[in-house]
Scaffold this motif. Sequence first.
Motif, PDB file in Angstrom:
ATOM      1  N   ARG A1161      -9.326  51.215   8.090  1.00 55.69           N
ATOM      2  CA  ARG A1161     -10.269  50.485   8.945  1.00 55.69           C
ATOM      3  C   ARG A1161      -9.652  50.167  10.315  1.00 55.69           C
ATOM      4  NH1 ARG A1161     -11.914  45.990   4.679  1.00 55.69           N
ATOM      5  NH2 ARG A1161     -12.991  47.318   3.178  1.00 55.69           N
ATOM      6  N   LEU A1162      -8.332  49.988  10.328  1.00 54.34           N
ATOM      7  CA  LEU A1162      -7.693  49.515  11.558  1.00 54.34           C
ATOM      8  C   LEU A1162      -7.106  50.638  12.420  1.00 54.34           C
ATOM      9  CD1 LEU A1162      -5.875  46.414  10.014  1.00 54.34           C
ATOM     10  CD2 LEU A1162      -7.648  46.327  11.764  1.00 54.34           C
ATOM     11  N   LYS A1163      -6.984  51.818  11.808  1.00 47.61           N
ATOM     12  CA  LYS A1163      -6.293  52.924  12.486  1.00 47.61           C
ATOM     13  C   LYS A1163      -6.939  53.276  13.829  1.00 47.61           C
ATOM     14  CE  LYS A1163      -4.773  56.103   9.337  1.00 47.61           C
ATOM     15  NZ  LYS A1163      -5.143  57.202   8.554  1.00 47.61           N
ATOM     16  N   SER A1164      -8.265  53.424  13.815  1.00 49.18           N
ATOM     17  CA  SER A1164      -8.914  53.878  15.050  1.00 49.18           C
ATOM     18  C   SER A1164      -8.821  52.806  16.133  1.00 49.18           C
ATOM     19  CB  SER A1164     -10.363  54.264  14.772  1.00 49.18           C
ATOM     20  OG  SER A1164     -10.984  53.169  14.166  1.00 49.18           O
ATOM     21  N   LEU A1165      -8.941  51.543  15.722  1.00 54.80           N
ATOM     22  CA  LEU A1165      -8.814  50.458  16.698  1.00 54.80           C
ATOM     23  C   LEU A1165      -7.418  50.487  17.323  1.00 54.80           C
ATOM     24  CD1 LEU A1165      -9.797  47.812  18.032  1.00 54.80           C
ATOM     25  CD2 LEU A1165      -8.960  46.588  16.029  1.00 54.80           C
ATOM     26  N   LYS A1166      -6.437  50.697  16.463  1.00 55.93           N
ATOM     27  CA  LYS A1166      -5.061  50.735  16.954  1.00 55.93           C
ATOM     28  C   LYS A1166      -4.908  51.854  17.994  1.00 55.93           C
ATOM     29  CE  LYS A1166      -0.314  51.220  15.640  1.00 55.93           C
ATOM     30  NZ  LYS A1166       0.348  52.410  15.272  1.00 55.93           N
ATOM     31  N   GLN A1167      -5.464  53.014  17.636  1.00 61.12           N
ATOM     32  CA  GLN A1167      -5.345  54.156  18.568  1.00 61.12           C
ATOM     33  C   GLN A1167      -6.002  53.830  19.905  1.00 61.12           C
ATOM     34  OE1 GLN A1167      -6.944  57.395  16.356  1.00 61.12           O
ATOM     35  NE2 GLN A1167      -4.997  57.758  15.325  1.00 61.12           N
ATOM     36  N   SER A1168      -7.197  53.237  19.812  1.00 66.45           N
ATOM     37  CA  SER A1168      -7.874  52.952  21.080  1.00 66.45           C
ATOM     38  C   SER A1168      -7.113  51.895  21.878  1.00 66.45           C
ATOM     39  CB  SER A1168      -9.333  52.543  20.858  1.00 66.45           C
ATOM     40  OG  SER A1168      -9.365  51.316  20.200  1.00 66.45           O
ATOM     41  N   LEU A1169      -6.494  50.926  21.203  1.00 64.61           N
ATOM     42  CA  LEU A1169      -5.696  49.930  21.932  1.00 64.61           C
ATOM     43  C   LEU A1169      -4.465  50.584  22.536  1.00 64.61           C
ATOM     44  CD1 LEU A1169      -5.853  46.887  19.458  1.00 64.61           C
ATOM     45  CD2 LEU A1169      -6.927  47.042  21.710  1.00 64.61           C
ATOM     46  N   GLU A1170      -3.889  51.509  21.804  1.00 64.99           N
ATOM     47  CA  GLU A1170      -2.670  52.171  22.290  1.00 64.99           C
ATOM     48  C   GLU A1170      -2.949  53.022  23.524  1.00 64.99           C
ATOM     49  OE1 GLU A1170       0.201  52.432  18.380  1.00 64.99           O
ATOM     50  OE2 GLU A1170      -1.204  54.051  18.793  1.00 64.99           O
ATOM     51  N   GLU A1171      -4.191  53.449  23.591  1.00 66.41           N
ATOM     52  CA  GLU A1171      -4.530  54.227  24.790  1.00 66.41           C
ATOM     53  C   GLU A1171      -4.460  53.352  26.036  1.00 66.41           C
ATOM     54  OE1 GLU A1171      -8.261  55.930  23.723  1.00 66.41           O
ATOM     55  OE2 GLU A1171      -7.269  57.184  22.195  1.00 66.41           O
ATOM     56  N   MET A1187     -12.159  40.082  16.346  1.00 67.95           N
ATOM     57  CA  MET A1187     -13.237  39.941  17.348  1.00 67.95           C
ATOM     58  C   MET A1187     -14.284  41.040  17.215  1.00 67.95           C
ATOM     59  SD  MET A1187     -11.769  38.465  20.886  1.00 67.95           S
ATOM     60  CE  MET A1187     -10.285  39.349  21.044  1.00 67.95           C
ATOM     61  N   GLN A1188     -13.797  42.212  16.814  1.00 65.97           N
ATOM     62  CA  GLN A1188     -14.743  43.338  16.718  1.00 65.97           C
ATOM     63  C   GLN A1188     -15.428  43.418  15.355  1.00 65.97           C
ATOM     64  OE1 GLN A1188     -13.191  47.048  18.105  1.00 65.97           O
ATOM     65  NE2 GLN A1188     -12.138  46.076  19.823  1.00 65.97           N
ATOM     66  N   GLY A1189     -15.228  42.394  14.546  1.00 67.63           N
ATOM     67  CA  GLY A1189     -15.939  42.335  13.268  1.00 67.63           C
ATOM     68  C   GLY A1189     -15.463  43.329  12.228  1.00 67.63           C
ATOM     69  N   VAL A1190     -14.189  43.705  12.312  1.00 61.92           N
ATOM     70  CA  VAL A1190     -13.651  44.576  11.247  1.00 61.92           C
ATOM     71  C   VAL A1190     -13.462  43.724   9.992  1.00 61.92           C
ATOM     72  CG1 VAL A1190     -11.712  46.038  10.556  1.00 61.92           C
ATOM     73  CG2 VAL A1190     -12.437  45.997  12.947  1.00 61.92           C
ATOM     74  N   ASN A1191     -13.882  44.257   8.879  1.00 59.05           N
ATOM     75  CA  ASN A1191     -13.683  43.537   7.615  1.00 59.05           C
ATOM     76  C   ASN A1191     -12.187  43.569   7.281  1.00 59.05           C
ATOM     77  OD1 ASN A1191     -13.538  42.608   5.047  1.00 59.05           O
ATOM     78  ND2 ASN A1191     -15.060  44.020   4.170  1.00 59.05           N
ATOM     79  N   LEU A1192     -11.544  42.392   7.307  1.00 62.67           N
ATOM     80  CA  LEU A1192     -10.087  42.350   7.121  1.00 62.67           C
ATOM     81  C   LEU A1192      -9.692  41.993   5.688  1.00 62.67           C
ATOM     82  CD1 LEU A1192      -8.983  40.771  10.525  1.00 62.67           C
ATOM     83  CD2 LEU A1192      -8.655  43.121   9.741  1.00 62.67           C
ATOM     84  N   SER A1193     -10.596  42.196   4.799  1.00 63.36           N
ATOM     85  CA  SER A1193     -10.259  41.967   3.397  1.00 63.36           C
ATOM     86  C   SER A1193     -10.661  43.200   2.598  1.00 63.36           C
ATOM     87  CB  SER A1193     -11.011  40.741   2.889  1.00 63.36           C
ATOM     88  OG  SER A1193     -10.655  40.480   1.569  1.00 63.36           O
ATOM     89  N   ALA A1194      -9.743  43.662   1.767  1.00 63.62           N
ATOM     90  CA  ALA A1194     -10.069  44.844   0.957  1.00 63.62           C
ATOM     91  C   ALA A1194      -9.583  44.630  -0.466  1.00 63.62           C
ATOM     92  CB  ALA A1194      -9.398  46.078   1.546  1.00 63.62           C
ATOM     93  N   SER A1195     -10.376  45.061  -1.395  1.00 65.55           N
ATOM     94  CA  SER A1195      -9.916  44.947  -2.784  1.00 65.55           C
ATOM     95  C   SER A1195     -10.159  46.261  -3.507  1.00 65.55           C
ATOM     96  CB  SER A1195     -10.627  43.804  -3.499  1.00 65.55           C
ATOM     97  OG  SER A1195     -11.990  44.069  -3.558  1.00 65.55           O
ATOM     98  N   THR A1196      -9.364  46.456  -4.554  1.00 68.57           N
ATOM     99  CA  THR A1196      -9.473  47.690  -5.333  1.00 68.57           C
ATOM    100  C   THR A1196      -9.349  47.326  -6.805  1.00 68.57           C
ATOM    101  OG1 THR A1196      -7.975  48.580  -3.696  1.00 68.57           O
ATOM    102  CG2 THR A1196      -8.528  50.043  -5.517  1.00 68.57           C
TER     103      THR A1196
END
Length: 1254
Positions: A1161-1171, A1187-1196
């Motif tokens: 979920r965070l990979k693409s945001l990271k890439q865009s920030l790194e740009e 802030m961008q509403g990424v769901n920061l909780s994941a369960s399996t």
Amino acid sequence: MEGKLVFAVNGKRFELAEVDPSTSLLEFLRTRTRFTGPKLGCGEGGCGACVVLLSTYDPVSDQVKDFSVSSCLTLLCSINLCSVTTTEGLGNSRDGFHPIHQRFTGFHASQCGFCTPGMCMSLFSALTNADKTNRPEPPNGLSKITKLEAEKAIAGNLCRCTGYRPIADVCRSFAADVDLEDLGLNTFWKKGEDAIVSKLPSHNRGKICTFPDFLKSVVKTSLDTLMNGNNTNFLESQWYRPTSFEGLYQVLNSNAFIGSRTKLVVGNTGSGVYKENNLYDKYIDLKGIPELSVIKRDHTGISFGAAVTISRAIEMLKENADSVPSAEKMVFNKIADHLDKVASPFVRNMASLGGNLIMAQKYQFASDVTTILLAAGSTVCVWTASDRRILSLEDFLGWPPLDEKTILVSILIPSISMVELSYGTDQHSVSSHRSESNIIFETYRAAPRPLGNAVSYLNSAFLAHVSSDKITGNTVLLYLHLAFGAYGTEHAIRARKVEKFLVGKELEVSVLLEAIKLLKETIIPKQGTPHSSYRSSLAVAFLFKFLQPLSKDLAVHENNYHDNASGVAVITEHPNENFNRHSDLSHHEASNSELFNSSCVLLSSNQMIQYGKEYHPVGVPIKKVGAEIQTSGEAIYVDDIPSPKDCLYGAFVYSTHPLARIESIKFNPTLASEKIITYIGVNDIPPGGKNVGSGTMFGTEPLFADSLTECAGQPLGLVVAETQRYANMAAKQANVQYSTENLEAPILTVEDAVRRLSFFDIPPFLYPQNVGNLSEGMTEAEHKILSAEVKLGSQYYFYMETQTALAIPDEDNCIVVYSSTQCPETAQGLIAQCLGIPDHNVRVITRRVGGGFGGKAVRAIPVATACALAAYKLQRPVRMYLDRQTDMVMTGGRHPMKINYSVGFKSDGKITALHIDLLINAGITKDVSPSIPYSVVGTLRKYNWGALSFDIKVCRTNLSSKSAMRAPGEAQGSFIAETVIEHVAAFLSMDANLVRNKNLHTYKSIKMFYGSSAGETPEYTLPAIVDELISSTSYFNRLAMVRHFNFCNKWRKRGISWVPIVHQVTLRPTPGKVSILNDSSIVVEVGGIELGQGLWTKVKQITAFGLGQLLEGGSQKLLDRVRIIQADTLSLIQGGWTAGSTTSESSCEAVRLSCSILVDRLKSLKQSLEEKTSSVSWETLISQASMQGVNLSASTYWVPGTDSMQYLNYGAATSEVEVDIATGATTIIRSDLIYDCGQSLNPAVDMGQVYSAD
Ligand SMILES: Cc1cc2nc3c(=O)[nH]c(=O)nc-3n(C[C@H](O)[C@H](O)[C@H](O)COP(=O)(O)OP(=O)(O)OC[C@H]3O[C@@H](n4cnc5c(N)ncnc54)[C@H](O)[C@@H]3O)c2cc1C
Ligand code: FES
Ligand code: FES
């Protein structure tokens, strides 16, 4: 301060005008202060979990005395004007941890942590006292304590999980004479780095003030009161502390005492031996009478006031002036050495000599003190209501049990000259044809454990004056005291007949044999004494050990055989110098005392750890999560949760009958019964609810017996009272009327069960499959052993924290239950069934468990359910913490088994067929018993038996229900396999290890026995492990040395052996949930419970690894941001069971998968920030994501695939053991273990698990 109790805890003042005088210091600390470091493990002085430092102040000398005590036995009223230091007083997470705390953490010496605060305080006490000595200054950062003292500091502190090596490393790390290179794995230095003191948290002497100034002032002002001889009575005259005998008798004869239940106390440690099930009205503390604390030394000997503690007596006996004759020094030193083995330092510091003798005299206590003092020829002074008398200890013991008004005043251990005088056998009286006259004194004891807190099977002490005949060279006994005790007798005795027979005779073989015959007629344990014949044989063994070195004919030239540092055997011949040989050869106890008395208790160890960086920080031996707060007492276990408002306490009334109808339950009219608030029984189960207390996939079991009880230990109901102690005592007052009319006899054994066809079904999917063709295998065999029998008994879990729960009613018909359980999910469902409410009304929370070992899986649930029922009914919080006895009676333990086997084999040791008839005693309910056959056979398959068949029955008996217990079924399976191997070897007169080797699996055969679990050929590592074990441990050299040792030694024999192990791992589905909070800290939930096994530590590492994929080199940085939180059945569902040694592994996998979801979920945001910017911090990434509403909780919910669900683990171990042939005492000389655990997630944690199981 008259009438008030004043003391300090961790420097804080406490002043109490009202307290129940039966309150122990531990109860006060745990219920009326915020200090929860001191734990309740046994309540009997037997485990050390409750140890605190007690300090007293002498205003005259301006000296503070510091000593450890078991706070569970110390009565609160007896600590007036004392200062108490608990582990919280040393340091904490806010103000900084103490070096003891830090070293416990850094040496990986705290697993579940329940024992740790007590360990810390025992060590602190030892360091404080060593530092007060005038020994030379130690190097900076170390203490004046010696290595040996440091190791002994924790004698009597039990740890069930960690194994003592890391704990001993912590202790030794403070010692002035330590070689730091000898210490094991730690976080202070890496292997290969210099081990230097400056890397350790520095020991700061005197930094902790153990006696605050305000209390010194109070002591000074109180001195006048004491000097004026006033009684110091507290608390509405329930606690008396007379300061003279006149005062004591005044009190005893006053009207207030007529008809009251009064207890005389000194240290109150006797209540650890004889449990108190009722309350007292009044207490009289004898310590205020100065005469009872006087120690006098003159030509007649050394006299101790009866209230002198055993520790003080040891100190005094060791303080020998140069002028003291050497024989006397020797006797006093040996008495001191023996007293050093009584109980533990923290009991001896409170326990009085007099209290011990009174317990022996009145209650037939199996005392050591009495036996050794009897042999030394001691006398006692007693004060009866009418007069003061001096009499021999022997006569005193023979009196009828003393009444309450007879006081033991003092004990005199006579000087040798006084003993000689009584016999007229001093050196001058030795006749002219005798020479080398000598005094010999030896003491012996055999006990289940050598290092503290184990009452003897038998103890003895012998004093002899011997001389050797110049003409014959034989030894002659001029006089002799032979004292024996604790063998199931009323009190210690002198073996007078044997003494009389031996005195004056030359010690020839025939004389010795006759003496032994007479002794056998003398030492006869009372009927019903356990291990009766062993005890009698010990008496003979000890006498033989004493006399053998004195007898010329019996001098066997026993060789003393040492392994020197190079591993080469050194043999020293002892010359036949009778008396000198005595000190070398006779001092063998039926214990490991030789090791204990040598330069260190633990021999050296070596750990090599290799790990790669690929999965960093997974695989790094980081310190255990929460270890620091475990040491400082801040870690919260269920019983540490502060009691909510209006909380009540429960205690089970359990059946003492295996099968009976319950006619009625009443309570004896006692002080304790008056404390009952209510009684909860089966009728209190609400409408819609069910009488369900526990259960598994195989079925449920009732919470309370209804009208019929089916096993001793079955709960009948719950007494509810205002404190746990009142509830416990009141429950013991239950008077249950049973009837067995028209009932069949109970089924108590598997044989009974077979006769009466009383079995539980084994579901077909759990019934193991036979392998090969048995009759073909038997035909192939050249030899057969048919129908050999083995029986295996049960075992108790011995977790340090007993079963406990706290239930709190919540809004809208809900309930919250804090339970110390290995399976909250199952507890939730069963509580809901019992109360007749939906599962979502029940929240079960488990943060940490003080040791489980399988015993807190199914067996924890009745405790949680009973609390929930009581709380639900009363609409008040109810908690329960089982006392150790109830816990032992109710929680069934390991499955006893009866095994019959028939085995066929060839002359070279190859086994061709094995048939097993297995009867498993499951007790009264199914619990997990139907799965036990699978586990037994799973392990039994570790050898290639050719063909294997079995017939297994799970027997239903009227015993408490047996449950999963550390390696359930597997421990028994392995034992059965090794028994068969040993039997075959004995039959063929072959070395058992050759038979083992012959029957080790090939890949082909392991595939046949284990099917697909065996994996691919390279995964079968057992033969390589065995080869490695044999070569790396110089197995064959050592075997030769063992044989040589046995040839050289008659009374000590050694053996060496190796065994393989094959463990079938079965993984279960497991949930995991990872959430990143707004400040970028991380919180993780897993299904598993932290039981001390290091689950949270591994989960933390895998989380850092998983999320670290987002950051270059970021895993290490993330480690400190991760927090694992308690299991909560309404927050993370399907938590399942923490069992089977797989929960860490599967929880880690669930968490890794959850992390992967977040990474995706965070990979693409990271890439865009790194740009936009070259590097993106973790904080920036998370705040942007938030802030961008990424769901920061994941369960399996991780479900193992069919290919990975089952696999095999391999290992092998060797042990070299020594047995004392005369006493049966065993010593493990060395053990080596190789275990293929793949890549360890945390080697410190995994090694800790190995140490704790060894
Ligand atoms: C865990 C544990 C392990 C132990 N192991 C051993 C062991 O291995 N070997 C061994 O020998 N002992 C052992 N003991 C026993 C221990 O030594 C005694 O409990 C202790 O010495 C009793 O002393 P006390 O001052 O605590 O007595 P208390 O408990 O105060 O009193 C014990 C009894 O004696 C009475 N009493 C005390 N003093 C007097 C007096 N002067 N006159 C009249 N009555 C008196 C009391 O009323 C009470 O009935 C062990 C005890 C514990 C708790
Ligand atoms: S020694 Fe006090 S609780 Fe065990
Ligand atoms: S860590 Fe010692 S009992 Fe668990």
